[in-house]
Design a protein around this motif. Structure first.
Motif, short mmCIF file in Angstrom:
data_model
loop_
_atom_site.label_atom_id
_atom_site.label_comp_id
_atom_site.label_asym_id
_atom_site.label_seq_id
_atom_site.Cartn_x
_atom_site.Cartn_y
_atom_site.Cartn_z
N VAL A 146 0.95 -1.06 -0.28
CA VAL A 146 0.05 -0.18 -0.01
C VAL A 146 0.80 1.33 0.01
CG1 VAL A 146 -1.81 1.33 1.25
CG2 VAL A 146 -1.90 -1.14 1.26
N ARG A 147 0.67 2.14 -0.72
CA ARG A 147 1.21 3.60 -0.91
C ARG A 147 0.44 4.40 -0.62
NH1 ARG A 147 2.13 4.21 -7.49
NH2 ARG A 147 -0.05 4.86 -8.06
N GLU A 148 1.05 5.56 -0.24
CA GLU A 148 0.34 6.80 -0.01
C GLU A 148 0.72 8.02 -0.98
OE1 GLU A 148 -1.77 8.47 3.60
OE2 GLU A 148 0.19 9.57 3.77
N VAL A 149 0.19 8.56 -1.72
CA VAL A 149 0.45 9.70 -2.75
C VAL A 149 0.14 10.83 -2.30
CG1 VAL A 149 0.66 10.44 -4.98
CG2 VAL A 149 0.68 7.86 -4.61
N GLU A 150 0.87 11.89 -2.00
CA GLU A 150 0.47 13.18 -1.48
C GLU A 150 0.92 14.22 -2.68
OE1 GLU A 150 0.91 16.44 1.81
OE2 GLU A 150 1.90 14.63 2.16
N TRP A 151 -0.22 14.82 -3.22
CA TRP A 151 0.06 15.86 -4.22
C TRP A 151 0.53 17.26 -3.57
CZ3 TRP A 151 -2.85 11.59 -4.98
CH2 TRP A 151 -2.77 11.14 -6.14
N THR A 152 1.14 18.00 -4.37
CA THR A 152 1.49 19.41 -3.99
C THR A 152 0.23 20.03 -3.42
OG1 THR A 152 1.50 20.16 -6.23
CG2 THR A 152 3.51 19.49 -5.33
N THR A 153 -0.97 19.67 -3.97
CA THR A 153 -2.37 20.40 -3.64
C THR A 153 -2.78 20.18 -2.21
OG1 THR A 153 -3.57 18.60 -4.38
CG2 THR A 153 -2.94 20.49 -5.90
N GLY A 154 -2.01 18.98 -1.55
CA GLY A 154 -2.40 18.74 -0.34
C GLY A 154 -3.46 17.39 -0.46
N GLU A 155 -4.00 17.22 -1.55
CA GLU A 155 -4.76 15.62 -1.49
C GLU A 155 -3.84 14.55 -1.55
OE1 GLU A 155 -7.15 13.46 -5.20
OE2 GLU A 155 -6.21 15.42 -5.76
N LYS A 156 -4.58 13.55 -0.89
CA LYS A 156 -3.84 12.37 -0.43
C LYS A 156 -4.82 11.08 -1.10
CE LYS A 156 -1.39 13.60 3.59
NZ LYS A 156 -1.06 13.64 5.07
N GLN A 157 -3.98 10.12 -1.50
CA GLN A 157 -4.62 8.94 -1.67
C GLN A 157 -3.84 7.82 -1.43
OE1 GLN A 157 -5.25 8.54 -5.94
NE2 GLN A 157 -7.28 10.19 -5.83
N GLN A 158 -4.62 6.49 -1.15
CA GLN A 158 -3.72 5.41 -0.79
C GLN A 158 -4.16 4.31 -1.94
OE1 GLN A 158 -4.54 4.22 3.51
NE2 GLN A 158 -3.51 5.75 4.03
N HIS A 159 -3.25 3.41 -2.39
CA HIS A 159 -3.33 2.78 -3.38
C HIS A 159 -2.78 1.23 -3.02
CE1 HIS A 159 -2.77 6.49 -5.80
NE2 HIS A 159 -3.92 6.20 -5.87
N ARG A 160 -3.28 0.15 -3.38
CA ARG A 160 -2.92 -1.30 -3.31
C ARG A 160 -2.62 -1.76 -4.43
NH1 ARG A 160 -6.91 -3.20 -0.70
NH2 ARG A 160 -6.21 -3.20 1.34
N LEU A 161 -1.39 -2.17 -4.33
CA LEU A 161 -1.01 -2.90 -5.80
C LEU A 161 -1.27 -4.09 -6.11
CD1 LEU A 161 1.36 -2.65 -8.01
CD2 LEU A 161 3.02 -3.79 -6.56
N ILE A 162 -2.31 -4.64 -6.92
CA ILE A 162 -2.92 -5.70 -7.30
C ILE A 162 -2.32 -6.50 -8.55
CG2 ILE A 162 -4.86 -5.00 -6.08
CD1 ILE A 162 -5.98 -4.28 -8.93
N GLU A 163 -1.31 -5.98 -9.14
CA GLU A 163 -0.72 -6.54 -10.04
C GLU A 163 0.64 -6.04 -10.57
OE1 GLU A 163 -1.43 -7.83 -14.89
OE2 GLU A 163 -2.81 -6.54 -14.01
N LEU A 164 1.42 -6.91 -10.97
CA LEU A 164 2.83 -6.55 -11.18
C LEU A 164 3.43 -7.81 -11.96
CD1 LEU A 164 5.15 -4.43 -11.04
CD2 LEU A 164 6.07 -5.60 -9.36
N SER A 165 3.31 -7.46 -13.46
CA SER A 165 3.86 -8.57 -14.30
C SER A 165 4.94 -8.27 -15.17
CB SER A 165 2.67 -8.95 -15.26
OG SER A 165 2.79 -9.77 -16.18
N ASP A 166 6.19 -8.73 -14.76
CA ASP A 166 7.45 -8.59 -15.57
C ASP A 166 7.13 -9.18 -16.99
OD1 ASP A 166 8.71 -7.10 -13.74
OD2 ASP A 166 9.36 -8.57 -12.76
N GLN A 167 6.27 -10.40 -17.03
CA GLN A 167 6.18 -11.01 -18.24
C GLN A 167 5.47 -10.07 -19.19
OE1 GLN A 167 3.99 -14.66 -18.02
NE2 GLN A 167 4.17 -15.02 -20.30
N HIS A 168 4.28 -9.58 -18.95
CA HIS A 168 3.32 -8.85 -19.78
C HIS A 168 3.64 -7.28 -19.50
CE1 HIS A 168 1.33 -12.10 -20.64
NE2 HIS A 168 1.04 -12.49 -19.29
N TYR A 169 4.72 -6.65 -18.98
CA TYR A 169 4.93 -5.26 -18.71
C TYR A 169 3.70 -4.48 -18.25
CZ TYR A 169 9.08 -6.70 -21.29
OH TYR A 169 10.32 -7.22 -21.66
#
Length: 191
Positions: free
Chosen positions: A94-117
């Motif tokens: 889970v990552r938290e992204v904070e923008w310069t505007t102050g907005e924050k979001q959290q995302h969960r990585l659900i796929e990472l495929s080196d085969q399919h890029y």
């Protein structure tokens, strides 16, 4: 009773009156939450942008496969923090992204495929709250064999409650992100 709706989280159950000559059989229809009549369902919507990067796919993938890539490649991003102690290439992180505007979001990585890029993440938290109830974002790369360049596509699939304005805004933002990421990666690889 006939004609009444029973609400659930995902679907409404409608008990329609029987048609003539059906020997009083009930017709059951599943409707989405926003749907009031059969065949009037809102479709899930998608925002998409793509760009050609004048770099080999392995160079582009090495940068974009890292879950914290926005931190160094997209200027409106103030910070990216992996919250759960997992690596930035671990599915489930889970990552938290904070923008310069102050907005924050959290995302969960659900796929990472080196085969399919391809990498994908789901939105799990937003402050201020998102204007939709669900969003899955995918970044996928394709090799352009003729020129040894890379086609990068950034897309999101949204829940049916998203507005057209949000779809248009996101599509434009994805294109701007791709242009900036491309510029930064080309500059990095010229050094």
């Amino acid at each position: 009773t006939t004609g009444e709706k029973q609400q659930s989280h995902f679907f409404s159950l409608v008990l329609a009156p029987p048609a003539k000559n059906t020997h009083k059989k009930l017709l059951l229809l599943l409707l989405s939450p926003n749907q009031t009549k059969p065949n009037q369902a809102k479709m899930s919507t998608r925002a998409v942008a793509s760009a050609v990067f004048p770099l080999p796919i392995d160079v582009v993938w090495a940068a974009l496969r890292e879950f914290d890539f926005p931190r160094t490649l997209i200027s409106p991003v103030k910070s990216v923090t992996i919250l759960d102690g997992k690596g930035n290439d671990s599915v489930g992180a889970v990552r938290e992204v904070e923008w310069t505007t102050g907005e924050k979001q959290q995302h969960r990585l659900i796929e990472l495929s080196d085969q399919h890029y391809r990498t994908a993440w789901e939105l799990i938290f937003a402050e201020p709250p998102a204007e939709h109830s669900g969003k899955i974002t995918t970044v996928s790369l394709n090799r352009i064999t003729e020129t040894n360049e890379t086609l990068v596509e950034w897309s999101s699939d949204f829940s049916a409650d998203v507005s057209g304005d949000v779809i248009q805004f996101e599509g434009k933002a994805y294109l701007q992100n791709l242009i900036e990421v491309r510029t930064n990666l080309v500059q990095r690889n010229q050094q």
